[in-house]
Scaffold this motif. Sequence first.
Motif, mmCIF file in Angstrom:
data_model
loop_
_atom_site.group_PDB
_atom_site.id
_atom_site.type_symbol
_atom_site.label_atom_id
_atom_site.label_comp_id
_atom_site.label_asym_id
_atom_site.label_seq_id
_atom_site.Cartn_x
_atom_site.Cartn_y
_atom_site.Cartn_z
ATOM 1 N N ASP A 1 48.340 49.759 40.389
ATOM 2 C CA ASP A 1 49.378 48.963 39.414
ATOM 3 C C ASP A 1 49.046 48.649 37.620
ATOM 4 O OD1 ASP A 1 50.453 47.085 38.575
ATOM 5 O OD2 ASP A 1 49.447 45.086 39.836
ATOM 6 N N SER A 2 49.586 48.895 37.072
ATOM 7 C CA SER A 2 49.199 48.263 35.832
ATOM 8 C C SER A 2 49.701 47.716 35.071
ATOM 9 C CB SER A 2 48.971 50.125 35.167
ATOM 10 O OG SER A 2 50.171 50.028 34.701
ATOM 11 N N ARG B 1 48.629 41.105 34.144
ATOM 12 C CA ARG B 1 47.492 41.077 34.819
ATOM 13 C C ARG B 1 46.346 40.997 34.000
ATOM 14 N NH1 ARG B 1 50.601 43.093 39.050
ATOM 15 N NH2 ARG B 1 51.491 41.847 40.598
ATOM 16 N N ARG C 1 43.378 43.742 37.741
ATOM 17 C CA ARG C 1 44.012 45.095 37.869
ATOM 18 C C ARG C 1 42.820 45.486 38.285
ATOM 19 N NH1 ARG C 1 45.496 44.667 33.048
ATOM 20 N NH2 ARG C 1 44.524 46.386 32.563
ATOM 21 N N ARG D 1 42.945 47.511 42.432
ATOM 22 C CA ARG D 1 43.392 49.384 42.425
ATOM 23 C C ARG D 1 42.129 49.185 43.437
ATOM 24 N NH1 ARG D 1 44.740 48.693 37.503
ATOM 25 N NH2 ARG D 1 42.339 49.431 36.224
#
Length: 499
Positions: A373-374, A378, A383, A387
């Motif tokens: 997720d990037s 957020r 992040r 991750r």
Amino acid sequence: MGTLLDMRSPEKGSHHQDRVRLGQQCCGICLWSQEEYSCLTSQNFMICTRCWNWQCSIKTGSLRHELLQLKVSAKVAQQKGGRNGIKGDTQTSDDDLASEVVSHCSSASETASVPEEGNEAINEQMAQEEAENKLRECIDNTMDKSAKIRQNALESLKLAFSSKILADFLVERQVTITDCLERCLKKGKGEEQAIAATVISLLCVQLGSCKEGEDVFKTLKSVLINIFTDKSASLAARHSTATALGTCCYIAANEAEDLASCLACLESIFSASYIKGDGLVPSHNSQTQVLHYNALLSWSLLVTICPPSKIQKLLENHLPKLPGLLCSDSVTLRIAAGEAIALLFELARKIDPDFLYEGTDQLCEKLKSLATDSNKHRTKNDRRKQRSIFRDVLHFIEDEVCPEETIKFGVECLYIDSWVKRRVYDAFKEILGSGIRHHLQHNELLRDIFELGPPLMLDAAAIRANKISRFEKHLYNSAAFKARTKARSKVRDKRADVL
């Protein structure tokens, strides 16, 4: 400081300077003439510049100085008596007198060492008594009419319970402390209830799973549940009671009914974040999401002590629903849900090594998306943390590889190589804070839970011997930094391929 080469008593005269290597200048009271002098010092002796007799370099006014002065004065009186007498054989030479000073100095040093050792024991006993007096005062203050005084007393108890081992002191006062904490929960508001719930958790950690700990849990269980499920209560108090309910039940629950009731209570709260039948993700404010997060963590902690038959039911009821929490707006709730899923997979595989979950493919796809997720909405820290956690969860579900961690405390190490151990350690770390390492060393409950054996009895010399030097630590950190940089470089280059 200089060293005297000629240890003979120098004779009076102008040539005495040639027989002494000069040292540091200082002042004191001459043991022979009882007058002030400036002297030349060596390691253990000084030379008076008035009478040119040996002195002992002991601090004036100390116990050693007084003992030495009494002995030397008696020797001087005996010498003068011999010189004034008829027989010359009774006279004492200067060299003999200097040697006597050496022996007196040695004996005075040995005599003074005994009180110093005794003083250490006395100081420790006095410090312990003072600490116990302060604890008694804090316990009394939890019954004060002023809410501010009660809250300050609870904060002091929280700090003491988390940083010291006080089991013996608390066992004798278990009933009194329990009554005080119950009163704070019932009569207090908001922050006072939150701190009292935390103190209850620490009290159970101190008492352990003995009868006294069970009595604390049985007495306060209903009060904790009432506050936790009361929608009109302060959210801060509900957060703390959620943690206290899970921790106290984990430590002191002796009956299956207590475990089942606590699990059901916690489920009733965090299940409100499950996706409903219409497929929509429930929307809650941030404080409510924190409450669901704490409830899920406590629930996961209690799952680790459930019997296999209970785990089977939990798998059927919650494993299909927990992946829905991965869509929550709260990063902490998503992470707690991911760890709970990994925990259930681990327990299921212990019961049945051939365990298979029908929705594994969909679950892995969701975990992959979270692991990469990037989204910019957020924070960078959220992040990065997300991750890292979901990469570990994904690798465990696909390859049954659990991340490992080593916790060092004193001369020992705790190896965390399973999701069960990780959940238990994180739960106690959240409660004890910086005192977790001290409790791992000395708390019998934690050492029993993590299978560390009885507490080690190490003296100061053994502890110093096991400490590495600053230079060795620097070399170790440098090597670890290089290895970590190489490993991360490989992961950064091939992360997309791996995932």
